[in-house]
Design an enzyme around this catalytic site. Sequence first.
Site, mmCIF file in Angstrom:
data_model
loop_
_atom_site.group_PDB
_atom_site.id
_atom_site.type_symbol
_atom_site.label_atom_id
_atom_site.label_comp_id
_atom_site.label_asym_id
_atom_site.label_seq_id
_atom_site.Cartn_x
_atom_site.Cartn_y
_atom_site.Cartn_z
ATOM 1 C CE LYS A 47 -3.588 -2.539 2.135
ATOM 2 N NZ LYS A 47 -4.163 -3.070 3.497
ATOM 3 C CD GLN A 91 -3.366 -4.545 6.500
ATOM 4 O OE1 GLN A 91 -3.300 -3.586 5.826
ATOM 5 N NE2 GLN A 91 -4.112 -5.723 6.282
ATOM 6 C CG ASP A 114 -9.900 -0.480 4.523
ATOM 7 O OD1 ASP A 114 -9.578 -0.818 3.314
ATOM 8 O OD2 ASP A 114 -9.360 -0.773 5.450
#
Length: 286
Positions: A47, A91, A114
């Site tokens: 990422k 994460q 997200d």
Amino acid sequence: MILDGKALAAIEREKIREETQKLGIQPGLAVVLVGDDSASQSYVNSKEKACLELGFLSRVMRLPASTPEAELLQIVMDLNSDKSINGILVQLPLPGHIDENLIIDAIDPDKDVDCFHPFNFGRLFIGSQIIEPCTPKGIMRILDHYMIEIKGKNAVVIGRSNIVGKPAAMLLMQRHATVTIAHSRTVDLPEVCRRADILVAAVGKPLMVKGDWVKEGAVVIDVGTNRVPDSTRPKGYRMVGDVDFAEVEPKVSAISPVPGGIGPMTIAMLMSNTLALAKYAHGIID
Ligand code: NDP
């Protein structure tokens, strides 16, 4: 037909780079990693690399596994009020002493890159989403790129997680597929899968979907990313999907490989979402 997510992701990233340059903004993505899980570390590295290649601002915070919940909560709050940051990604999974829902709920919905916050997740289920979760968005993008008809098709999604299964099913339904969501308690899963025109496997069980589980001519999307030991590889493992590619590929009309399928698309869609949130923050409406 092999659904080449790696090639499509490169095209998508180029589009994002061009649009960002044209707009003259610098989207900012903050990624918070708690602990040293090696798969999570590798996702976070990818990422960060994608951000840097696009000229995005990338802030990666690597915290020890012992980080107290209250400290992580404060970091999220600080990122919420940081104007240079448009997207916040914590994460998952988090260490057991941290309540994941509490942390996700604390992310400003306008920075929820997200699409995991209940506000954005709820909007997705209503059908009025501003943003879509990266992996399901990547699945839809790949189906569209290869001009695979969705309307009226029977879609089976194996897996009901909030990250992949549920939102993927929701997006397929929005596009008028008739959707079945299968999971660990589904009775006779092979038979359920054989009904699918579009089969999405998001389970986390290496090579689970076998050749006799799929209908001739079906389209198969393999989301699974499983590390299996392989002493011939430099890292001591190789990546395989949830689908037994060698058995399934000869029977189907299209299949996404692992690696090189949904994985790269997920990262590209993360960049797309970061740009979308940056545009939103700058009051830029398409
Ligand atoms: P979860 O573990 O959260 O969910 C797995 C789902 O699979 C659950 O709904 C579970 O059912 C179901 N399941 C487990 N065993 C079986 C079984 N034997 N038969 C039928 N269903 C079963 O995983 P995620 O959704 O987060 O991820 C799924 C896979 O996708 C993983 O391999 C993950 O690494 C990968 N992934 C890949 C991404 C990418 O970018 N390529 C991004 C995100 C995930 P139940 O609910 O009943 O327990």
